[in-house]
Design an enzyme around this catalytic site. Sequence first.
Site, PDB file in Angstrom:
ATOM      1  N   LYS A   7    -125.185 -24.646 -33.263  1.00 26.41           N
ATOM      2  CA  LYS A   7    -124.128 -25.049 -32.315  1.00 26.41           C
ATOM      3  C   LYS A   7    -123.161 -23.872 -32.190  1.00 26.41           C
ATOM      4  CE  LYS A   7    -120.221 -26.268 -31.845  1.00 26.41           C
ATOM      5  NZ  LYS A   7    -119.432 -25.584 -30.794  1.00 26.41           N
ATOM      6  N   GLY A  52    -122.001 -27.698 -27.037  1.00 24.57           N
ATOM      7  CA  GLY A  52    -121.042 -28.793 -26.876  1.00 24.57           C
ATOM      8  C   GLY A  52    -119.829 -28.472 -27.716  1.00 24.57           C
ATOM      9  N   GLY A  89    -116.954 -28.694 -30.734  1.00 23.38           N
ATOM     10  CA  GLY A  89    -116.989 -28.901 -32.177  1.00 23.38           C
ATOM     11  C   GLY A  89    -116.804 -30.358 -32.564  1.00 23.38           C
ATOM     12  N   PRO A  90    -115.750 -31.004 -32.042  1.00 21.12           N
ATOM     13  CA  PRO A  90    -115.532 -32.402 -32.428  1.00 21.12           C
ATOM     14  C   PRO A  90    -116.700 -33.319 -32.055  1.00 21.12           C
ATOM     15  CG  PRO A  90    -113.528 -31.471 -31.503  1.00 21.12           C
ATOM     16  CD  PRO A  90    -114.597 -30.430 -31.335  1.00 21.12           C
ATOM     17  N   VAL A 120    -120.335 -32.370 -30.929  1.00 18.95           N
ATOM     18  CA  VAL A 120    -121.648 -31.978 -31.465  1.00 18.95           C
ATOM     19  C   VAL A 120    -121.531 -31.469 -32.909  1.00 18.95           C
ATOM     20  CG1 VAL A 120    -123.595 -30.379 -31.186  1.00 18.95           C
ATOM     21  CG2 VAL A 120    -122.568 -31.473 -29.178  1.00 18.95           C
ATOM     22  N   GLY A 121    -120.509 -30.615 -33.148  1.00 15.62           N
ATOM     23  CA  GLY A 121    -120.350 -30.028 -34.489  1.00 15.62           C
ATOM     24  C   GLY A 121    -120.177 -31.096 -35.554  1.00 15.62           C
ATOM     25  N   GLU A 126    -117.576 -19.288 -43.943  1.00 15.30           N
ATOM     26  CA  GLU A 126    -116.986 -17.952 -43.760  1.00 15.30           C
ATOM     27  C   GLU A 126    -115.733 -18.141 -42.915  1.00 15.30           C
ATOM     28  OE1 GLU A 126    -117.981 -15.358 -45.242  1.00 15.30           O
ATOM     29  OE2 GLU A 126    -119.868 -16.187 -45.980  1.00 15.30           O
ATOM     30  N   CYS A 182    -112.705 -11.191 -38.800  1.00 15.28           N
ATOM     31  CA  CYS A 182    -112.156 -11.919 -39.954  1.00 15.28           C
ATOM     32  C   CYS A 182    -111.736 -10.983 -41.076  1.00 15.28           C
ATOM     33  CB  CYS A 182    -113.148 -12.965 -40.445  1.00 15.28           C
ATOM     34  SG  CYS A 182    -114.783 -12.311 -40.706  1.00 15.28           S
ATOM     35  N   GLU A 208    -103.171 -15.920 -40.247  1.00 11.29           N
ATOM     36  CA  GLU A 208    -104.167 -15.132 -39.504  1.00 11.29           C
ATOM     37  C   GLU A 208    -103.807 -15.160 -38.026  1.00 11.29           C
ATOM     38  OE1 GLU A 208    -108.315 -16.573 -39.039  1.00 11.29           O
ATOM     39  OE2 GLU A 208    -108.897 -14.578 -39.706  1.00 11.29           O
TER      40      GLU A 208
HETATM   41  P1  NDP Z   1    -112.840 -22.817 -34.779  1.00  8.64           P
HETATM   42  O1  NDP Z   1    -112.926 -22.529 -36.210  1.00  8.64           O
HETATM   43  O2  NDP Z   1    -112.190 -24.091 -34.394  1.00  8.64           O
HETATM   44  O3  NDP Z   1    -114.305 -22.782 -34.106  1.00  8.64           O
HETATM   45  C1  NDP Z   1    -115.460 -22.266 -34.702  1.00  8.64           C
HETATM   46  C2  NDP Z   1    -116.645 -23.158 -34.415  1.00  8.64           C
HETATM   47  O4  NDP Z   1    -116.445 -24.446 -35.009  1.00  8.64           O
HETATM   48  C3  NDP Z   1    -116.870 -23.425 -32.928  1.00  8.64           C
HETATM   49  O5  NDP Z   1    -118.262 -23.514 -32.691  1.00  8.64           O
HETATM   50  C4  NDP Z   1    -116.198 -24.772 -32.750  1.00  8.64           C
HETATM   51  O6  NDP Z   1    -116.642 -25.483 -31.622  1.00  8.64           O
HETATM   52  C5  NDP Z   1    -116.596 -25.467 -34.030  1.00  8.64           C
HETATM   53  N1  NDP Z   1    -115.748 -26.594 -34.392  1.00  8.64           N
HETATM   54  C6  NDP Z   1    -114.463 -26.841 -34.034  1.00  8.64           C
HETATM   55  N2  NDP Z   1    -114.035 -27.993 -34.568  1.00  8.64           N
HETATM   56  C7  NDP Z   1    -115.079 -28.518 -35.253  1.00  8.64           C
HETATM   57  C8  NDP Z   1    -115.269 -29.712 -36.010  1.00  8.64           C
HETATM   58  N3  NDP Z   1    -114.292 -30.594 -36.153  1.00  8.64           N
HETATM   59  N4  NDP Z   1    -116.478 -29.926 -36.571  1.00  8.64           N
HETATM   60  C9  NDP Z   1    -117.481 -29.041 -36.444  1.00  8.64           C
HETATM   61  N5  NDP Z   1    -117.360 -27.899 -35.731  1.00  8.64           N
HETATM   62  C10 NDP Z   1    -116.168 -27.637 -35.152  1.00  8.64           C
HETATM   63  O7  NDP Z   1    -112.148 -21.569 -34.100  1.00  8.64           O
HETATM   64  P2  NDP Z   1    -111.399 -21.461 -32.695  1.00  8.64           P
HETATM   65  O8  NDP Z   1    -112.356 -20.938 -31.702  1.00  8.64           O
HETATM   66  O9  NDP Z   1    -110.689 -22.719 -32.333  1.00  8.64           O
HETATM   67  O10 NDP Z   1    -110.334 -20.324 -33.045  1.00  8.64           O
HETATM   68  C11 NDP Z   1    -109.092 -20.684 -33.612  1.00  8.64           C
HETATM   69  C12 NDP Z   1    -108.643 -19.670 -34.639  1.00  8.64           C
HETATM   70  O11 NDP Z   1    -109.613 -19.567 -35.642  1.00  8.64           O
HETATM   71  C13 NDP Z   1    -108.482 -18.241 -34.151  1.00  8.64           C
HETATM   72  O12 NDP Z   1    -107.232 -18.045 -33.621  1.00  8.64           O
HETATM   73  C14 NDP Z   1    -108.676 -17.452 -35.407  1.00  8.64           C
HETATM   74  O13 NDP Z   1    -107.467 -17.340 -36.102  1.00  8.64           O
HETATM   75  C15 NDP Z   1    -109.623 -18.295 -36.203  1.00  8.64           C
HETATM   76  N6  NDP Z   1    -110.990 -17.794 -36.186  1.00  8.64           N
HETATM   77  C16 NDP Z   1    -111.394 -17.108 -37.257  1.00  8.64           C
HETATM   78  C17 NDP Z   1    -112.659 -16.590 -37.293  1.00  8.64           C
HETATM   79  C18 NDP Z   1    -113.085 -15.801 -38.460  1.00  8.64           C
HETATM   80  O14 NDP Z   1    -114.165 -15.243 -38.439  1.00  8.64           O
HETATM   81  N7  NDP Z   1    -112.294 -15.735 -39.477  1.00  8.64           N
HETATM   82  C19 NDP Z   1    -113.596 -16.748 -36.182  1.00  8.64           C
HETATM   83  C20 NDP Z   1    -113.056 -17.502 -35.084  1.00  8.64           C
HETATM   84  C21 NDP Z   1    -111.802 -18.010 -35.121  1.00  8.64           C
HETATM   85  P3  NDP Z   1    -116.002 -25.254 -30.166  1.00  8.64           P
HETATM   86  O15 NDP Z   1    -117.161 -24.789 -29.360  1.00  8.64           O
HETATM   87  O16 NDP Z   1    -115.480 -26.580 -29.734  1.00  8.64           O
HETATM   88  O17 NDP Z   1    -114.923 -24.249 -30.276  1.00  8.64           O
END
Ligand code: NDP
Length: 490
Positions: A181, A212, A214-215, A217-218, A256, A290, A394
């Site tokens: 996903k 889809g 995160g909330p 499909v994830g 991660e 990250c 972050e």
């Molecule tokens: P998220 O951590 O929310 O998203 C990462 C993945 O998780 C996406 O595929 C997302 O789906 C999915 N996801 C979101 N909520 C859920 C859930 N409840 N259950 C399962 N899967 C879920 O990152 P964001 O894109 O919202 O970014 C927000 C912040 O996260 C950034 O500002 C940054 O600070 C941090 N970030 C850090 C990363 C790192 O490598 N350290 C990488 C990316 C973000 P969806 O397609 O809906 O987004």
Amino acid sequence: VALVDDDVDLGIDVRDRIYVNGRWQPSAGAGQIDVYGAATGRVIGRIPAGTAADADLAVAAAREAFDGWSARSAADRVGLLSALAAGLDQRASDLARLITTEVGTPIKLSEMLQVAPPIRNMAGLAAVVESQPFSERVGESLVLREPVGVAAVITAWNYPLQQVLGKIGSALATGCTVVVKPSEIAPLSAFAVADLVDEVGFPPGVFNLVTGTGPEVGERLVAHPDVDMVTFTGSTSTGRRIGEIAARTVKRTALELGGKSANVILDDADLEQAIKVGIANCFTNAGQTCTALTRMLVPVGLLPEVEDLVRARLERYRVGDPLDRTTTLGPLASAAHRDRVRDHIRRGIAEGATLVSGGAEPPEGLPDGCAGGYFVRPTAFSRVRADAAIATEEIFGPVLSVIPYENEEEAVAIANSTIYGLAGAVWSNDPTRANRVARRLRTGAVDINGSFFNPLAPFGGYKQSGVGREMGTYGLHEFLELKAVQGHAG
Ligand code: NDP
């Protein structure tokens, strides 16, 4: 259908199917998600807004495929992964353009960082797997390492191909089957991977792709009783939520997560080099990395000199169209994220830190066509308090905090003072001192005097930066269970 044709005519990459059980098939839901170009703000793609029912179907396919896939020889599995890597390599320049358009990474960097390394690492899996003892004798026992089962692969948008390939490479090599996903912000390269999985001829159900939110499909994948493991890259807050939900079915999780890594510059370091490399690291991919070294820790007496050097380096950045090969700093990946980063900058100013360069206003002089893009000026703060919000949260954008310290003891204490522990760096001309400080940093990795990423070394975080390790043999072990067999059969 007419709408889809129109979209294709407009150059929009329309994906109206999910990949489940070896077939491209429609999602159970009718919704779609728009994908936006980072540099333009215009729609560049459209993907299915998959549903929990799609996730269920994909998990069932992965479960069904598991027995056959895990019974194959590792050499057989790795052979298919090598073919996948070769196919991706042939499309490397298209993939780089795609990721540059979605994420905003300058094209040269996309080629070097987003695309080439994960393909190379997948091709190198054969050697890693060959060196693995999947069984060993321990006294009277035979200890077997077996694949954990069905893995849910949930990835972020900052290095979309790297995250998908890194996770599925290790998972599939060990004999696990996967449901991927990807992030809705940068999902298109995952479709390109699925196209090739289909071409290469993996058995149905071994690799599944469901897009889809995160909330929807994830979370379904994380909660699903037939999923044995979740491997996730993303924010610490989402990682916490995944950990909580996964615990209800006692799933293994590999997380991660975020970072706020410290670049500890000691008073005997080559200051110019430390700042040059430290800034390059912090601003790579517009700070959406990250492991970015977002806190620069410097001896208080060197502050004026450091500020001049930092300002001079930031002024060299060419902010602009990421498809232009002379651009060195592209836009951020989404409008929401750009707004978040600008809020952080405003907060830094309100908190009283010294603004050395940049600011919350949009950059000037952007080329035509980039007016709707998600650009943020490369920004550096100095004289930042170690407990300020910009020094502890972050930001995930092109923002550096220079933090002064009095002595080595205080530098180590500041470096270790956040909830994160992903990466770090030490600069010193004294190897004993550099090693001493490196060992005291509570982080998953430390670079001394600059270094290159080693794909065979473990990658992952201490503290709230995550659980588990990726890459090389360490990555394989995340997907393996241990079984002890004793006694005599028959
Ligand atoms: P998220 O951590 O929310 O998203 C990462 C993945 O998780 C996406 O595929 C997302 O789906 C999915 N996801 C979101 N909520 C859920 C859930 N409840 N259950 C399962 N899967 C879920 O990152 P964001 O894109 O919202 O970014 C927000 C912040 O996260 C950034 O500002 C940054 O600070 C941090 N970030 C850090 C990363 C790192 O490598 N350290 C990488 C990316 C973000 P969806 O397609 O809906 O987004």
